[in-house]
Design a protein around this motif. Sequence first.
Motif, short mmCIF file in Angstrom:
data_model
loop_
_atom_site.label_atom_id
_atom_site.label_comp_id
_atom_site.label_asym_id
_atom_site.label_seq_id
_atom_site.Cartn_x
_atom_site.Cartn_y
_atom_site.Cartn_z
N GLY A 1 60.77 25.80 63.95
CA GLY A 1 61.83 26.03 62.97
C GLY A 1 61.33 26.68 61.70
O GLY A 1 60.21 27.20 61.64
N LEU A 2 62.17 26.64 60.68
CA LEU A 2 61.82 27.24 59.38
C LEU A 2 60.80 26.41 58.63
O LEU A 2 60.65 25.21 58.86
CB LEU A 2 63.08 27.38 58.52
CG LEU A 2 64.05 28.51 58.87
CD1 LEU A 2 65.37 28.31 58.13
CD2 LEU A 2 63.46 29.87 58.54
N SER A 3 60.12 27.06 57.70
CA SER A 3 59.24 26.34 56.80
C SER A 3 60.07 25.57 55.77
O SER A 3 61.28 25.78 55.65
CB SER A 3 58.31 27.33 56.08
OG SER A 3 59.08 28.27 55.34
N GLY A 4 59.43 24.65 55.06
CA GLY A 4 60.14 23.87 54.04
C GLY A 4 60.09 22.38 54.33
O GLY A 4 59.06 21.85 54.75
N ALA A 5 61.22 21.72 54.14
CA ALA A 5 61.26 20.26 54.28
C ALA A 5 61.18 19.81 55.73
O ALA A 5 60.62 18.75 56.03
CB ALA A 5 62.54 19.72 53.63
N LYS B 1 64.72 35.41 52.85
CA LYS B 1 63.70 34.75 52.03
C LYS B 1 63.09 33.52 52.68
O LYS B 1 62.02 33.07 52.29
CB LYS B 1 64.28 34.38 50.66
CG LYS B 1 65.45 33.40 50.73
CD LYS B 1 66.04 33.17 49.35
CE LYS B 1 67.26 32.25 49.40
NZ LYS B 1 67.86 32.06 48.07
N ASN B 2 63.77 32.94 53.69
CA ASN B 2 63.22 31.75 54.35
C ASN B 2 62.18 32.14 55.38
O ASN B 2 62.24 31.76 56.54
CB ASN B 2 64.34 30.94 55.02
CG ASN B 2 65.18 30.21 54.01
OD1 ASN B 2 64.67 29.73 53.02
ND2 ASN B 2 66.47 30.13 54.27
N ARG B 3 61.21 32.87 54.95
CA ARG B 3 60.11 33.26 55.82
C ARG B 3 58.99 32.24 55.69
O ARG B 3 58.99 31.39 54.81
CB ARG B 3 59.57 34.64 55.43
CG ARG B 3 60.54 35.77 55.68
CD ARG B 3 59.92 37.08 55.25
NE ARG B 3 60.73 38.21 55.66
CZ ARG B 3 60.40 39.47 55.41
NH1 ARG B 3 59.28 39.74 54.77
NH2 ARG B 3 61.17 40.45 55.80
N SER B 4 58.02 32.33 56.62
CA SER B 4 56.85 31.48 56.47
C SER B 4 56.13 31.88 55.18
O SER B 4 55.92 33.06 54.91
CB SER B 4 55.91 31.67 57.66
OG SER B 4 54.70 30.99 57.44
N PRO B 5 55.77 30.89 54.34
CA PRO B 5 55.12 31.24 53.07
C PRO B 5 53.72 31.80 53.25
O PRO B 5 53.16 32.39 52.34
CB PRO B 5 55.10 29.90 52.33
CG PRO B 5 55.09 28.87 53.41
CD PRO B 5 55.94 29.45 54.51
N LYS B 6 53.11 31.60 54.43
CA LYS B 6 51.77 32.08 54.66
C LYS B 6 51.70 32.80 56.01
O LYS B 6 52.58 32.66 56.85
CB LYS B 6 50.77 30.92 54.64
CG LYS B 6 50.68 30.23 53.28
CD LYS B 6 49.59 29.18 53.27
CE LYS B 6 49.48 28.55 51.88
NZ LYS B 6 48.41 27.52 51.83
N GLU B 7 50.65 33.56 56.19
CA GLU B 7 50.50 34.29 57.43
C GLU B 7 50.32 33.34 58.60
O GLU B 7 49.78 32.24 58.47
CB GLU B 7 49.29 35.23 57.34
CG GLU B 7 49.49 36.39 56.38
CD GLU B 7 48.32 37.35 56.38
OE1 GLU B 7 47.32 37.06 57.09
OE2 GLU B 7 48.38 38.38 55.69
N PHE C 1 59.87 30.26 64.27
CA PHE C 1 58.42 30.14 64.12
C PHE C 1 57.95 29.88 62.69
O PHE C 1 56.76 29.63 62.46
CB PHE C 1 57.72 31.41 64.64
CG PHE C 1 57.94 32.65 63.79
CD1 PHE C 1 57.26 32.83 62.60
CD2 PHE C 1 58.81 33.65 64.20
CE1 PHE C 1 57.44 33.97 61.82
CE2 PHE C 1 59.00 34.79 63.44
CZ PHE C 1 58.31 34.95 62.24
N GLY C 2 58.86 29.94 61.72
CA GLY C 2 58.45 29.92 60.32
C GLY C 2 57.59 28.75 59.90
O GLY C 2 56.74 28.86 59.01
N ALA C 3 57.76 27.59 60.53
CA ALA C 3 57.03 26.38 60.13
C ALA C 3 55.62 26.32 60.69
O ALA C 3 54.87 25.39 60.37
CB ALA C 3 57.81 25.14 60.56
#
Length: 303
Positions: free
Chosen positions: A35-39, A117-123, A68-70
């Motif tokens: 799922g998405l990155s974040g909480a 903007k809800n992309r993975s914050p890192k590669e 895959f963002g998480a």
Amino acid sequence: MNLINISGNTFYIRGGTNTGLYLFDNNSALIIDPGLSGARPNKIIKILNERNIELKYIINTHEHNDHFGACSQFKEYYKDVEILSSEEAKLYIEKLELFSKYIMGGKSNIFMDEKLKNRSPKEICIDTVITEGILNINNKKFEVFNFKGHTPGSIGVLTDDKVLFVGDLLVGEEMLSKYDFLFLFDIEEQIKSLERIENIDFEYMVIAHSKKFISKDESYKIIDKHKTAIDKYMNQVRTYLNNPITIENILKHIIVNNNLSHNYKEYHFFKSSLISLISYLIDLGEVNYILKDGELLYYTKNK
């Protein structure tokens, strides 16, 4: 947020994107679509810790960041986790900017980037590329299926409990009733993938965007609805092509006549799907084009 058992060692965690989990005998785990990155990944980590489960593997069904963002957050916490995807998905997962460029048809801009903007914050690095066939992980066999259509790199994963994870090959009925102009990259491959499901030996199916998992018998109904949705818009496009017309004008008719709500991002998603539909009709030999007064016009060939 709960860990819900489907059958045997196969579980899932409901969310905006449903996350699958397979629990191995040694209490380590594989997850499908983090799922998405974040909480959300932090909540999943808490669930795993409460049960003394160690995450060892992640499979991404395709190259959209809400699936895959998480990965990067899980990689930070579980240093040795192995991240897997298809070859085509790897390209987009490791080069995040490619998706917006593909959608825009050129360099992206702030209007699109703000919507994404809800992309993975890192590669993210894909450790292992997987292909169709039997996949052996931790002395267990999984079966991987090519489910191209929604994206070039889409796959499905079948566990030994006969639970099939299909990613975004299908969407839940509640979503399909609201958003039936599907986001598709390749119409021909999508139809082939839908037809493949009927020949797979599974008992339960997990759709990434659905409120519940379903049985194989229930899947037939939703597969038919997806085919009907494709036919609906293909026939609309055929009607608009009776006279030479631009893609932008076809899209306008589709959005207005079907009352499709949209923002900047969704407009481009619709346009991408429309281009895929027209390309499919061109490949079928139904459509030709002319260039007139600086416009590219498509039309139905005379039969």
